[in-house]
Design a protein around this motif. Structure first.
Motif, PDB file in Angstrom:
ATOM      1  N   ILE A 110      64.495 -41.919 -34.797  1.00  0.00           N
ATOM      2  CA  ILE A 110      63.667 -40.785 -34.392  1.00  0.00           C
ATOM      3  C   ILE A 110      64.214 -39.538 -35.067  1.00  0.00           C
ATOM      4  O   ILE A 110      65.295 -39.054 -34.731  1.00  0.00           O
ATOM      5  CB  ILE A 110      63.638 -40.655 -32.855  1.00  0.00           C
ATOM      6  N   GLN A 111      63.487 -39.080 -36.062  1.00  0.00           N
ATOM      7  CA  GLN A 111      63.939 -37.948 -36.873  1.00  0.00           C
ATOM      8  C   GLN A 111      63.216 -36.674 -36.470  1.00  0.00           C
ATOM      9  O   GLN A 111      62.001 -36.703 -36.263  1.00  0.00           O
ATOM     10  CB  GLN A 111      63.614 -38.185 -38.352  1.00  0.00           C
ATOM     11  N   LEU A 112      63.952 -35.594 -36.381  1.00  0.00           N
ATOM     12  CA  LEU A 112      63.328 -34.263 -36.316  1.00  0.00           C
ATOM     13  C   LEU A 112      63.276 -33.788 -37.754  1.00  0.00           C
ATOM     14  O   LEU A 112      64.308 -33.745 -38.422  1.00  0.00           O
ATOM     15  CB  LEU A 112      64.145 -33.301 -35.455  1.00  0.00           C
ATOM     16  N   ILE A 113      62.088 -33.465 -38.242  1.00  0.00           N
ATOM     17  CA  ILE A 113      61.969 -33.304 -39.684  1.00  0.00           C
ATOM     18  C   ILE A 113      61.462 -31.950 -40.171  1.00  0.00           C
ATOM     19  O   ILE A 113      61.159 -31.806 -41.332  1.00  0.00           O
ATOM     20  CB  ILE A 113      61.077 -34.405 -40.307  1.00  0.00           C
ATOM     21  N   SER A 114      61.409 -30.977 -39.300  1.00  0.00           N
ATOM     22  CA  SER A 114      61.031 -29.668 -39.815  1.00  0.00           C
ATOM     23  C   SER A 114      62.285 -28.841 -40.050  1.00  0.00           C
ATOM     24  O   SER A 114      63.266 -28.976 -39.333  1.00  0.00           O
ATOM     25  CB  SER A 114      60.117 -28.965 -38.822  1.00  0.00           C
ATOM     26  N   MET A 115      62.266 -27.999 -41.031  1.00  0.00           N
ATOM     27  CA  MET A 115      63.415 -27.132 -41.297  1.00  0.00           C
ATOM     28  C   MET A 115      63.247 -25.788 -40.609  1.00  0.00           C
ATOM     29  O   MET A 115      64.053 -24.883 -40.786  1.00  0.00           O
ATOM     30  CB  MET A 115      63.581 -26.936 -42.805  1.00  0.00           C
ATOM     31  N   HIS A 116      62.205 -25.637 -39.838  1.00  0.00           N
ATOM     32  CA  HIS A 116      62.011 -24.388 -39.105  1.00  0.00           C
ATOM     33  C   HIS A 116      63.168 -24.195 -38.120  1.00  0.00           C
ATOM     34  O   HIS A 116      63.666 -25.171 -37.554  1.00  0.00           O
ATOM     35  CB  HIS A 116      60.678 -24.448 -38.360  1.00  0.00           C
ATOM     36  N   PRO A 117      63.606 -22.961 -37.902  1.00  0.00           N
ATOM     37  CA  PRO A 117      64.739 -22.714 -36.998  1.00  0.00           C
ATOM     38  C   PRO A 117      64.557 -23.342 -35.607  1.00  0.00           C
ATOM     39  O   PRO A 117      65.536 -23.731 -34.981  1.00  0.00           O
ATOM     40  CB  PRO A 117      64.786 -21.186 -36.900  1.00  0.00           C
ATOM     41  N   ARG A 118      63.336 -23.447 -35.153  1.00  0.00           N
ATOM     42  CA  ARG A 118      63.114 -24.036 -33.823  1.00  0.00           C
ATOM     43  C   ARG A 118      63.620 -25.483 -33.780  1.00  0.00           C
ATOM     44  O   ARG A 118      64.225 -25.914 -32.795  1.00  0.00           O
ATOM     45  CB  ARG A 118      61.618 -23.986 -33.463  1.00  0.00           C
ATOM     46  N   SER A 119      63.375 -26.219 -34.851  1.00  0.00           N
ATOM     47  CA  SER A 119      63.820 -27.617 -34.899  1.00  0.00           C
ATOM     48  C   SER A 119      65.331 -27.695 -35.032  1.00  0.00           C
ATOM     49  O   SER A 119      65.979 -28.541 -34.411  1.00  0.00           O
ATOM     50  CB  SER A 119      63.192 -28.336 -36.093  1.00  0.00           C
TER      51      SER A 119
END
Ligand code: ADP
Ligand code: MG
Length: 153
Positions: A134-143
Protein backbone atom coordinates in the motif's frame (compact mmCIF):
# COMPACT_ATOMS: atom_id res chain seq x y z
CA UNK A 1 3.97 10.93 -9.03
CA UNK A 2 6.42 9.14 -6.80
CA UNK A 3 6.07 6.93 -3.78
CA UNK A 4 6.14 8.82 -0.50
CA UNK A 5 5.96 5.72 1.71
CA UNK A 6 4.83 2.11 1.49
CA UNK A 7 3.24 -0.36 3.92
CA UNK A 8 2.92 -4.10 3.57
CA UNK A 9 -0.19 -5.83 4.86
CA UNK A 10 -0.40 -9.59 5.03
CA UNK A 11 -4.13 -9.99 5.45
CA UNK A 12 -7.43 -8.16 5.55
CA UNK A 13 -7.07 -7.38 9.25
CA UNK A 14 -3.74 -5.62 8.71
CA UNK A 15 -5.17 -3.51 5.90
CA UNK A 16 -8.02 -2.46 8.16
CA UNK A 17 -5.50 -1.76 10.89
CA UNK A 18 -3.42 0.53 8.69
CA UNK A 19 -6.53 2.47 7.68
CA UNK A 20 -7.72 2.64 11.27
CA UNK A 21 -4.40 4.15 12.27
CA UNK A 22 -4.45 6.60 9.38
CA UNK A 23 -7.93 7.77 10.38
CA UNK A 24 -6.49 9.36 13.53
CA UNK A 25 -4.33 11.68 11.43
CA UNK A 26 -7.01 12.79 8.99
CA UNK A 27 -8.89 16.05 9.09
CA UNK A 28 -11.92 17.57 7.44
CA UNK A 29 -11.42 18.11 3.74
CA UNK A 30 -8.92 15.28 3.27
CA UNK A 31 -9.42 13.25 0.12
CA UNK A 32 -7.98 9.75 -0.21
CA UNK A 33 -7.81 8.48 -3.78
CA UNK A 34 -7.47 4.70 -3.96
CA UNK A 35 -6.14 2.84 -6.94
CA UNK A 36 -5.85 -0.92 -7.26
CA UNK A 37 -7.38 -3.86 -9.08
CA UNK A 38 -10.65 -5.46 -8.15
CA UNK A 39 -10.08 -7.33 -4.91
CA UNK A 40 -6.94 -5.39 -4.00
CA UNK A 41 -8.47 -4.20 -0.73
CA UNK A 42 -9.88 -0.72 -1.38
CA UNK A 43 -13.20 -1.40 0.33
CA UNK A 44 -11.42 -3.23 3.16
CA UNK A 45 -9.33 -0.09 3.66
CA UNK A 46 -12.53 2.01 3.70
CA UNK A 47 -13.95 -0.23 6.43
CA UNK A 48 -10.91 0.27 8.63
CA UNK A 49 -11.01 4.00 8.03
CA UNK A 50 -14.67 4.16 9.04
CA UNK A 51 -13.90 2.24 12.21
CA UNK A 52 -11.07 4.65 13.00
CA UNK A 53 -13.46 7.57 12.54
CA UNK A 54 -15.85 6.03 15.04
CA UNK A 55 -18.47 5.12 12.46
CA UNK A 56 -20.54 2.15 13.57
CA UNK A 57 -22.53 1.54 10.40
CA UNK A 58 -21.42 -1.29 8.16
CA UNK A 59 -19.38 0.00 5.22
CA UNK A 60 -19.82 -1.93 2.00
CA UNK A 61 -19.10 -1.30 -1.63
CA UNK A 62 -20.89 1.78 -2.99
CA UNK A 63 -20.57 0.59 -6.59
CA UNK A 64 -24.23 1.11 -7.47
CA UNK A 65 -24.73 4.39 -5.63
CA UNK A 66 -21.39 6.14 -6.35
CA UNK A 67 -21.46 7.94 -2.98
CA UNK A 68 -22.36 6.65 0.46
CA UNK A 69 -22.37 9.04 3.38
CA UNK A 70 -21.55 7.96 6.90
CA UNK A 71 -21.98 10.22 9.89
CA UNK A 72 -19.20 10.22 12.49
CA UNK A 73 -17.30 12.89 14.43
CA UNK A 74 -16.24 13.76 10.91
CA UNK A 75 -18.49 12.54 8.06
CA UNK A 76 -17.04 9.97 5.68
CA UNK A 77 -17.98 10.06 2.01
CA UNK A 78 -17.18 6.71 0.49
CA UNK A 79 -17.24 6.68 -3.30
CA UNK A 80 -16.71 4.10 -5.97
CA UNK A 81 -16.44 5.81 -9.35
CA UNK A 82 -15.75 2.64 -11.32
CA UNK A 83 -18.82 3.25 -13.45
CA UNK A 84 -18.09 6.88 -14.16
CA UNK A 85 -17.16 7.10 -17.83
CA UNK A 86 -16.01 10.69 -17.91
CA UNK A 87 -15.23 13.30 -15.25
CA UNK A 88 -17.53 15.61 -17.22
CA UNK A 89 -20.61 13.71 -16.07
CA UNK A 90 -22.69 15.95 -13.84
CA UNK A 91 -22.26 14.04 -10.62
CA UNK A 92 -21.79 16.84 -8.13
CA UNK A 93 -18.75 15.12 -6.63
CA UNK A 94 -16.87 18.38 -6.09
CA UNK A 95 -19.30 19.24 -3.31
CA UNK A 96 -17.90 16.27 -1.44
CA UNK A 97 -14.27 16.78 -2.44
CA UNK A 98 -14.32 20.36 -1.22
CA UNK A 99 -16.73 19.68 1.63
CA UNK A 100 -16.43 19.28 5.38
CA UNK A 101 -15.88 15.54 5.56
CA UNK A 102 -13.28 12.98 4.57
CA UNK A 103 -13.58 11.44 1.12
CA UNK A 104 -12.36 8.00 0.16
CA UNK A 105 -12.61 7.38 -3.58
CA UNK A 106 -12.21 3.93 -5.11
CA UNK A 107 -10.99 3.93 -8.75
CA UNK A 108 -10.15 7.60 -8.29
CA UNK A 109 -8.16 8.03 -11.50
CA UNK A 110 -11.49 8.03 -13.37
CA UNK A 111 -12.29 11.44 -11.86
CA UNK A 112 -8.74 12.70 -11.48
CA UNK A 113 -9.40 16.17 -12.99
CA UNK A 114 -12.02 16.82 -10.30
CA UNK A 115 -9.81 15.99 -7.33
CA UNK A 116 -8.18 18.64 -5.13
CA UNK A 117 -4.45 19.17 -5.53
CA UNK A 118 -3.67 17.94 -2.02
CA UNK A 119 -5.43 14.62 -2.62
CA UNK A 120 -3.57 11.72 -1.01
CA UNK A 121 -3.14 8.92 -3.54
CA UNK A 122 -2.92 5.35 -2.34
CA UNK A 123 -2.00 2.50 -4.63
CA UNK A 124 -2.82 -1.03 -3.52
CA UNK A 125 -0.74 -3.70 -5.22
CA UNK A 126 -1.36 -7.42 -4.83
CA UNK A 127 1.89 -9.34 -4.46
CA UNK A 128 2.46 -12.87 -5.75
CA UNK A 129 2.22 -14.22 -2.19
CA UNK A 130 -1.06 -12.40 -1.54
CA UNK A 131 0.45 -9.57 0.52
CA UNK A 132 -0.64 -6.06 -0.33
CA UNK A 133 1.78 -3.21 -0.90
CA UNK A 134 0.00 0.00 0.00
CA UNK A 135 1.85 3.02 -1.32
CA UNK A 136 1.16 6.68 -0.67
CA UNK A 137 2.20 8.14 -3.97
CA UNK A 138 1.67 11.86 -4.05
CA UNK A 139 4.56 14.21 -3.37
CA UNK A 140 2.21 16.87 -2.06
CA UNK A 141 3.13 17.96 1.50
CA UNK A 142 -0.15 16.53 2.79
CA UNK A 143 0.93 13.02 1.80
CA UNK A 144 4.44 13.49 3.14
CA UNK A 145 3.00 14.60 6.47
CA UNK A 146 0.71 11.56 6.66
CA UNK A 147 3.65 9.26 5.90
CA UNK A 148 5.65 10.78 8.73
CA UNK A 149 2.74 10.40 11.13
CA UNK A 150 2.11 6.81 10.11
CA UNK A 151 5.79 6.00 10.47
CA UNK A 152 5.78 7.65 13.89
CA UNK A 153 8.32 10.33 12.97
P1 ADP B 1 -11.61 -3.86 -3.66
O1 ADP B 1 -12.53 -2.90 -2.99
O2 ADP B 1 -10.26 -3.30 -3.94
O3 ADP B 1 -12.21 -4.48 -4.87
P2 ADP B 1 -12.08 -5.55 -1.34
O4 ADP B 1 -11.58 -4.82 -0.15
O5 ADP B 1 -13.56 -5.55 -1.58
O6 ADP B 1 -11.30 -5.06 -2.65
O7 ADP B 1 -11.64 -7.07 -1.26
C1 ADP B 1 -10.35 -7.49 -0.91
C2 ADP B 1 -10.36 -8.99 -0.74
O8 ADP B 1 -9.03 -9.49 -0.61
C3 ADP B 1 -11.12 -9.45 0.50
O9 ADP B 1 -11.81 -10.63 0.18
C4 ADP B 1 -10.01 -9.71 1.51
O10 ADP B 1 -10.36 -10.70 2.44
C5 ADP B 1 -8.88 -10.20 0.62
N1 ADP B 1 -7.54 -9.91 1.15
C6 ADP B 1 -6.52 -10.78 1.26
N2 ADP B 1 -5.41 -10.20 1.74
C7 ADP B 1 -5.72 -8.91 1.94
C8 ADP B 1 -4.97 -7.79 2.41
N3 ADP B 1 -3.67 -7.86 2.78
N4 ADP B 1 -5.60 -6.61 2.46
C9 ADP B 1 -6.89 -6.49 2.06
N5 ADP B 1 -7.65 -7.51 1.60
C10 ADP B 1 -7.07 -8.72 1.54
MG1 MG C 1 -14.36 -2.04 -3.62
Amino acid sequence: MREACCFITRNERETRGLALRMAKFLKRGDVLALEGDLGAGKTTFAQGLAEGLGIEQKVDSPTFTIVKEYGGQIPLYHMDVYRVESPDEELGLEEYFYGDGICLVEWASRVKPLLPEETVWLRLLVQANGDRHIQLISMHPRSMRLCKELEGK
